[in-house]
Enzyme design. Structure first.
Site, PDB file in Angstrom:
ATOM      1  N   ARG B 224       0.835  -1.184   0.000  1.00  0.00           N
ATOM      2  CA  ARG B 224       0.000   0.000   0.000  1.00  0.00           C
ATOM      3  C   ARG B 224       0.886   1.255   0.000  1.00  0.00           C
ATOM      4  NH1 ARG B 224      -3.527  -1.464   3.276  1.00  0.00           N
ATOM      5  NH2 ARG B 224      -4.645   0.471   3.672  1.00  0.00           N
ATOM      6  N   GLY B 245       6.589  -2.103  -4.652  1.00  0.00           N
ATOM      7  CA  GLY B 245       6.727  -1.250  -3.475  1.00  0.00           C
ATOM      8  C   GLY B 245       5.640  -0.197  -3.366  1.00  0.00           C
ATOM      9  N   HIS B 246       5.663   0.518  -2.263  1.00  0.00           N
ATOM     10  CA  HIS B 246       4.629   1.523  -1.998  1.00  0.00           C
ATOM     11  C   HIS B 246       4.714   2.683  -2.984  1.00  0.00           C
ATOM     12  CE1 HIS B 246       7.586   4.134   0.154  1.00  0.00           C
ATOM     13  NE2 HIS B 246       8.106   2.973   0.508  1.00  0.00           N
ATOM     14  N   ASN B 247       3.520   3.145  -3.356  1.00  0.00           N
ATOM     15  CA  ASN B 247       3.388   4.310  -4.240  1.00  0.00           C
ATOM     16  C   ASN B 247       3.867   4.084  -5.672  1.00  0.00           C
ATOM     17  OD1 ASN B 247       3.800   5.611  -1.280  1.00  0.00           O
ATOM     18  ND2 ASN B 247       2.470   6.900  -2.527  1.00  0.00           N
ATOM     19  N   SER B 265       7.685   4.093  -5.231  1.00  0.00           N
ATOM     20  CA  SER B 265       7.467   5.284  -6.057  1.00  0.00           C
ATOM     21  C   SER B 265       7.993   5.165  -7.482  1.00  0.00           C
ATOM     22  CB  SER B 265       8.086   6.529  -5.398  1.00  0.00           C
ATOM     23  OG  SER B 265       7.511   6.735  -4.125  1.00  0.00           O
TER      24      SER B 265
END
Lengths: 357, 357, 357
Positions: B224, B245-247, B265
């Site tokens: 998330r 990974g996140h974002n 990201s």
């Protein structure tokens, strides 16, 4: 158990088990040679550890038949066998506390589908779900939360740790162990590209067949074949977090370390040793007894038996190590080039001074 | 089904389906061309497999419109279509045995929270846990042991295989497939370093949004976002044991092979093809239609569309392959350097014998 | 909460929290500086983001004590603190919606074995299975479908997300978080080779000990020791899909990114930072504060503290980067070699024309 009991126990497995010292000493359990306390048993299978014989507090040492132990025999007791490492493994097993994978019988919360055949002396843990038409052999331990989708077939003496999952129609041989989170038979990664850039899924209609005496690690995935079978042959040992693609065949007694990925339709021979984080491109083959160093990337077939491979793209270990050495010396090569150019320039000036300026 | 039935079936998808041979032959199922038996259907989409046309035992072959088949027409029957591979995929689907993901209806052992909206024709398997405030569209199959934490929203026609897990507030589009062990929405890996060396956890308050027609493999993890969303756009296909990974944002119709890791990201464009065991550093971007060879390590943004990348640090495939060739020839370069030095030394001696000794 | 409330809240953690602007503005929640809307709070901890101060719509900015904000003070309100990043983390936490890991109390469907000690204020989710002899401290949240095999011991304030599994006798400290699919204590990968090519399993009799404040990511595996313990010391943070082999010791406050694999008996020091997809061979050690770049392959011990490693085989970052630069320039080296050879050939001809032809 005292030393003599252990001697008798080992005589089941070895022709000769020679006692040097006192057979009456009580042995409380096994330990590493550096960490052993009085009353414990340890072993020396490797010369590197001989240096600890003098200082170890272990009361019993399992050693090779050739090891001269006379000088230590007033301090420790010894059992001499042909293969002390394997002997120690048997001792470990003997002392291992019994581990409860699942309580005896079928847990009341387990859900068992229709037309399921369950052998004798089988344990099925809490909340396990066994689909329709499954078959489970004798003496199996299916732990809590395992799921077998429809039509899964399991041989005798298998152990499925909690949360192991087999998709439909997967077949396991005898004495197969699946650790927690192992996923056997999920769909192979097959999609047909369409003109406009999207994909349609290719139905994965095949199965997975796991041979006898295979162990598969935690969170490892073995995908089902598109058509036919993905096969892991008897005796293969697969570590955690490994990916085996659709339609692969992993040879008997082959060992694959953690996080290695095998693309679709790869054929790996028998008795291979594959290091961790190795990757293999699709549709290639490795001959029997191939050994692959960790992190290698195999991009083509290696059909010579017993080769040792390393690097990316992987090649014969010796070639690879020579290249790695050359790379480490690249700055020296560059310095030599610099020197040569300077020298040549100087020679030109000397031989024809008029050219300069 | 006989050949004519298959012809009629394929005419749903293709303008032209030309029959060469006997439409009355019964077809029992699909098979690979090398392994097919009499009565089975197979295909040739790739010249490499033309060599099998003569010897295959298959009764029906799906082939391209251009393939000359006259010489074989007394032995096999043919259906000629523009895209024989896709046609064969449809045939695979047609013959696929129905697979039970979960029995119809909500299993009595499933736990459904408060304020849950469940569409029509939904199956929820044994021991599945659906948290408060979840929403599940029509025609979904949620298998045994799946867990949806609170507030998860799922579109229509989704399939969650056993043990798939969505953390709170995750959103899936329509026709999304999650395989066993897929974990959608676990916390991103974010910790704030403190002066004395420890870390405090950064709350991961964002969500994950998965678009339509996405398939996510076994034991793959999609984290998330810290704030906002991690996004997997429609049509993307993600293999087993992948880490997102996140974002991150994964573009539409992008394909990611097994064990690849995408740091936080990262933005990947549409229609990219990412090989297995690729790694990407955080906060970079890949343009649309970028292709990345297996095991590459991407350390920076590549903003030109359609590039092919390879190696670590990844660069344009051509540059990388040229460098790999140079590395394989390093010993030759070293030999040339040795020869040059020797020759220069010899020249110096010849031109000025007095310098020697 | 308005700005003054946030100021008071932050004063718990920081000696000085200076308000520049209007303390009465209502703050609805946190956001990234580029995406913030009116009413939201954001932060600037890094000069790279200073450029957004002018344009952000955020109403409140948390900034460093040194940042000159006078020119913007008519547009935004500021709170100035020593460590704005950490301050923002606390604000994130403050605004985080409460997340239900498991409903209060022991779910009626949870199965709790014999001789289990459960502390106060513990939640155990649906279908969780707690084995015999387990011990769970106060204020723990054990989510649905978690399995603790027999004899597992868990400290206070631990969080186990759905489907986390601990094998028998695993010990977790206080404030440990296990994400979904984490498998703690599966058998180490140990097999004794037999003469005829097969293997016998080495019983894995050890345990895993996880220290306080450790977080372990989704689908990560930490294997139990053969004898003794695999140890993850306090404060370590381990990402998703990581493999920690048997008998490893991971030092305190060490961070390990996704898909890294640590072979058996490796000892990693404190405060190390290990990138993603790193691999480590068995039995080696890394000193405290070692940093390892993503994808590195560590093949030997590095005993100097604070080193930065990269590449395969891994070496000091500076050496590695110099070699990578040399490799990128190999074609130039080759061109220089070509030129030198040509030039030398030309010189030979000039100095002794008779040799040519």
């Amino acid at each position: 158990m005292n030393v003599s009991d252990i001697q008798i126990f080992l005589q089941q497995f070895f022709d000769q088990v020679e006692l040097v010292g006192d057979g009456g000493v009580d042995i409380t359990g096994p330990a590493r040679i550096e960490q052993a306390s009085e009353g414990e048993v340890t072993f020396v299978a490797n010369e590197k550890y001989s240096k600890y014989i003098d200082s170890t507090k272990a009361s019993l040492l399992i050693v090779g038949t050739q090891l001269p132990v006379g000088q230590y025999s007033n301090r420790h007791t010894f059992l001499k066998v042909k293969d002390p490492y394997t002997a120690f493994v048997f001792i470990l097993e003997k002392y291992a506390a019994p581990r409860k994978i699942a309580s005896p019988g079928i847990a009341p919360t387990a859900v068992v589908g229709r037309n399921v055949r369950i052998g004798s002396n089988v344990s099925v843990g809490e909340y396990a779900v066994i689909g329709d038409g499954c078959s489970i052999g004798d003496d199996c331990l299916i732990a809590a939360h395992c799921v077998l989708m429809d039509g899964v077939s399991i041989g005798d003496h298998c152990i499925l740790f909690p949360h192991a999952v087999c998709y439909d129609s997967v077949r396991l041989g005898n004495r197969v162990t699946l650790h927690t989170g192992a996923v056997i038979g999920a769909d192979g990664f097959g999609f047909a590209p369409q003109r406009e850039g999207s994909y349609i899924k290719i139905p994965q209609m095949g199965i997975v067949e796991i041979g006898d005496d295979v162990e598969i690690g935690a969170n490892t995935t073995v995908d089902r074949a598109t058509m036919g079978s993905t096969v892991v042959e008897h005796g293969a040992k697969i570590d955690n977090l490994v990916q085996i693609g659709h339609n692969c065949r992993i040879g008997s007694d082959t060992v694959i370390a953690s996080q290695t990925g095998v693309s679709g339709s790869v054929v790996i021979g028998s008795r291979c040793m594959i290091g961790g984080q190795v990757g293999m491109a699709g549709h290639l083959a490795l001959a029997d007894r191939t050994r692959v160093a960790a992190k290698a990337g195999i991009t083509k077939t290696f059909s010579k038996q017993g080769q040792v491979l390393r690097g990316y793209p992987a090649q014969d270990m010796k070639d690879q190590l020579r290249q790695e050495a050359l790379i480490r010396n690249l700055d020296r090569m560059k310095a030599r080039l610099d020197a040569l150019e300077a020298e040549l320039e100087a020679m030109k000036k000397r031989s024809n001074p008029a050219f300069t300026a």
